[in-house]
Design an enzyme around this catalytic site. Structure first.
Site, PDB file in Angstrom:
ATOM      1  N   ARG A 194     -76.453 -12.097   4.050  1.00 17.54           N
ATOM      2  CA  ARG A 194     -75.666 -10.846   3.977  1.00 17.54           C
ATOM      3  C   ARG A 194     -74.860 -10.625   5.262  1.00 17.54           C
ATOM      4  O   ARG A 194     -73.650 -10.446   5.200  1.00 17.54           O
ATOM      5  CB  ARG A 194     -76.569  -9.656   3.621  1.00 17.54           C
ATOM      6  N   TYR A 227     -50.537   2.486  -3.779  1.00 18.37           N
ATOM      7  CA  TYR A 227     -51.290   1.877  -4.887  1.00 18.37           C
ATOM      8  C   TYR A 227     -52.210   2.930  -5.503  1.00 18.37           C
ATOM      9  O   TYR A 227     -53.030   3.535  -4.801  1.00 18.37           O
ATOM     10  CB  TYR A 227     -52.087   0.671  -4.369  1.00 18.37           C
ATOM     11  N   ASP A 287     -52.243  -0.257   5.412  1.00 21.81           N
ATOM     12  CA  ASP A 287     -52.397  -1.262   4.363  1.00 21.81           C
ATOM     13  C   ASP A 287     -51.122  -2.102   4.378  1.00 21.81           C
ATOM     14  O   ASP A 287     -50.053  -1.639   3.984  1.00 21.81           O
ATOM     15  CB  ASP A 287     -52.597  -0.568   3.001  1.00 21.81           C
ATOM     16  N   LYS A 317     -54.260 -10.615  -3.039  1.00 26.04           N
ATOM     17  CA  LYS A 317     -52.811 -10.777  -3.230  1.00 26.04           C
ATOM     18  C   LYS A 317     -52.324 -12.025  -2.486  1.00 26.04           C
ATOM     19  O   LYS A 317     -52.890 -13.082  -2.645  1.00 26.04           O
ATOM     20  CB  LYS A 317     -52.092  -9.498  -2.797  1.00 26.04           C
TER      21      LYS A 317
HETATM   22  N1  PLP Z   1     -53.759  -2.209  -1.587  1.00 25.64           N
HETATM   23  C1  PLP Z   1     -52.687  -2.531  -2.330  1.00 25.64           C
HETATM   24  C2  PLP Z   1     -51.319  -2.323  -1.769  1.00 25.64           C
HETATM   25  C3  PLP Z   1     -52.857  -3.055  -3.621  1.00 25.64           C
HETATM   26  O1  PLP Z   1     -51.774  -3.366  -4.355  1.00 25.64           O
HETATM   27  C4  PLP Z   1     -54.173  -3.231  -4.125  1.00 25.64           C
HETATM   28  C5  PLP Z   1     -54.386  -3.762  -5.493  1.00 25.64           C
HETATM   29  O2  PLP Z   1     -53.468  -3.874  -6.279  1.00 25.64           O
HETATM   30  C6  PLP Z   1     -55.258  -2.873  -3.326  1.00 25.64           C
HETATM   31  C7  PLP Z   1     -55.018  -2.379  -2.061  1.00 25.64           C
HETATM   32  C8  PLP Z   1     -56.675  -3.037  -3.815  1.00 25.64           C
HETATM   33  O3  PLP Z   1     -57.052  -4.358  -3.722  1.00 25.64           O
HETATM   34  P1  PLP Z   1     -58.151  -5.078  -4.683  1.00 25.64           P
HETATM   35  O4  PLP Z   1     -57.573  -5.087  -6.057  1.00 25.64           O
HETATM   36  O5  PLP Z   1     -58.319  -6.413  -4.068  1.00 25.64           O
HETATM   37  O6  PLP Z   1     -59.384  -4.246  -4.618  1.00 25.64           O
END
Ligand code: PLP
Length: 378
Positions: free
Chosen positions: A52, A104, A176, A201
């Site tokens: 872990r 998002y 982000d 992504k």
């Molecule tokens: N941040 C952005 C800009 C995203 O587009 C996404 C998912 O589409 C996320 C965070 C969340 O990521 P995950 O789907 O890997 O949990």
């Protein structure tokens, strides 16, 4: 491996990761969940007790991302959302969080529910407007969260300004940077305290690993709390996913260069198309975020864009339905191009019904242009 090489070199060599025991030029997968001790009860390897908190494959991928970001430390998580949740969970009841709106939808949903549950004062604003963000911070902020470029509006946030007003308010800035990737943008160098990516992504880039990552500018008490919570609460990435992510990242620089170039050409092609109302893409000189994006993104503007087709919801769905190369699927950052009618997913957030979000992949751009032109019927 020397760390002062360019990002493309660093990722291609996975930061010099090899399998020392076999001489293999790629690291081995070590799936053991537990590690042995000797007769005197000392661990055979002092770095490894239990998976872990201790995974060699996780440490390898973290070391590569850490250098890419210019970070003091990096932690990977089993999804982007797990990373975002970890970045918020240290906030105590009664804290104040300022969060960009129109990001998002999954992030917004989780943050709204979490803040309501914990009694955190949540302010949601258009953080791409410097004045609005500064105003929101004047009453104090423990955490400011922005996404740049944002998904699916492609708004660009001034990271340096956001860091200044966040720090004046006594808080930390989390960015982000999923759509930008660490190849195009390094928010920590612009003053952000933590940069986050959905590794699902472009970092992995092959639509076959779920992952998230946080990297910090300094190892503060808050960072220590995040690290401890990951180890204790167990939001850890599996060893196989970490190995796959490291493998995917070897082509990160190449993929990001190609997807950015493709997106730029496609955006320029679509913006004057008679079947298109507008293209949201910071690479376009006419885009309101272009001048700023140029100062904080180097080498391109990423593969994410939104296209507002002329017409209504039915027309947008018709165009999406006629695309042959763009797969109709959610997500972004993979080698294959995707299209999504976001209104079908989040009709309550005020998104235009004629918006198609595109994730532009690494295909031949002429094929992508032809696919879109045929789908538009002109
Ligand atoms: N941040 C952005 C800009 C995203 O587009 C996404 C998912 O589409 C996320 C965070 C969340 O990521 P995950 O789907 O890997 O949990």
């Amino acid at each position: 491996m020397k760390k002062d090489v360019q990002p493309a070199t660093w990722v291609a060599h996975a930061g010099g990761c090899m399998d020392q025991s076999s001489g293999g030029v790629v690291p081995a997968i070590q799936p053991a969940t537990t590690f042995a001790r000797d007769e005197g009860y000392a661990p055979l390897n002092p770095d490894n007790i239990y998976q872990r908190p201790h995974s060699e494959n996780v440490r390898q991928v973290e070391a590569v991302i850490k250098e890419l970001e210019g970070a003091a430390d990096t932690l990977v998580f089993p999804s982007g959302m797990a990373a975002i949740a970890a970045a918020f969970r240290w906030l105590p009841a009664g804290a104040r969080a300022v969060v960009q709106q129109g990001i998002y939808w999954g992030t917004t949903k989780w943050i709204q529910e979490f803040c309501a549950r914990r009694g955190i004062d949540l302010i949601q604003i258009d953080a791409s407007d410097n004045y609005v963000l500064a105003e929101a911070c004047t009453s104090g902020a423990d955490l400011v969260f922005v996404e740049t470029p944002s998904n699916p509006w492609l708004k660009v946030v001034d990271i340096q300004h956001a860091a200044k007003v966040t720090h004046a308010a006594g808080g930390i800035l989390i960015v982000d940077g999923t759509a930008a990737t660490p190849v195009l943008s390094r928010p920590l160098s612009l003053g952000a305290d933590i940069v986050m990516h959905s590794a699902t992504k472009a970092l992995n880039g092959h639509s076959d690993v779920l992952g998230g990552v946080l990297s910090c500018r300094a190892e503060t008490e808050i960072w220590e709390a995040i690290r401890t919570d990951r180890a204790d609460a167990g939001a850890v990435m599996g060893t196989f996913e970490a190995w796959l992510l490291l493998r995917g990242m070897r082509t990160l620089a190449l993929r990001v260069e190609r997807m950015s170039a493709n997106a730029q050409t496609l955006a320029e092609n679509l913006v004057d198309h008679p079947g298109v109302e507008a293209v949201l893409y910071p690479g376009l000189e006419t885009d309101p975020g272009h001048a700023l994006a140029k100062t904080q993104m180097a080498g391109g503007f990423g593969g994410l864009m939104s296209v507002l087709v002329k017409g209504d919801k039915e027309r947008a769905l018709e165009v999406a339905g006629r695309l042959k190369l763009f797969l109709r699927a959610t997500s972004l950052g993979g080698v294959e191009s995707l299209v999504e009618h976001r209104y079908s997913i989040e009709s309550h957030t005020g998104l235009p019904q004629n918006l198609l979000r595109l994730s532009v992949g690494i295909e031949d751009v002429d094929d992508l242009i032809e696919d879109f032109s045929k789908a538009l019927g002109q």
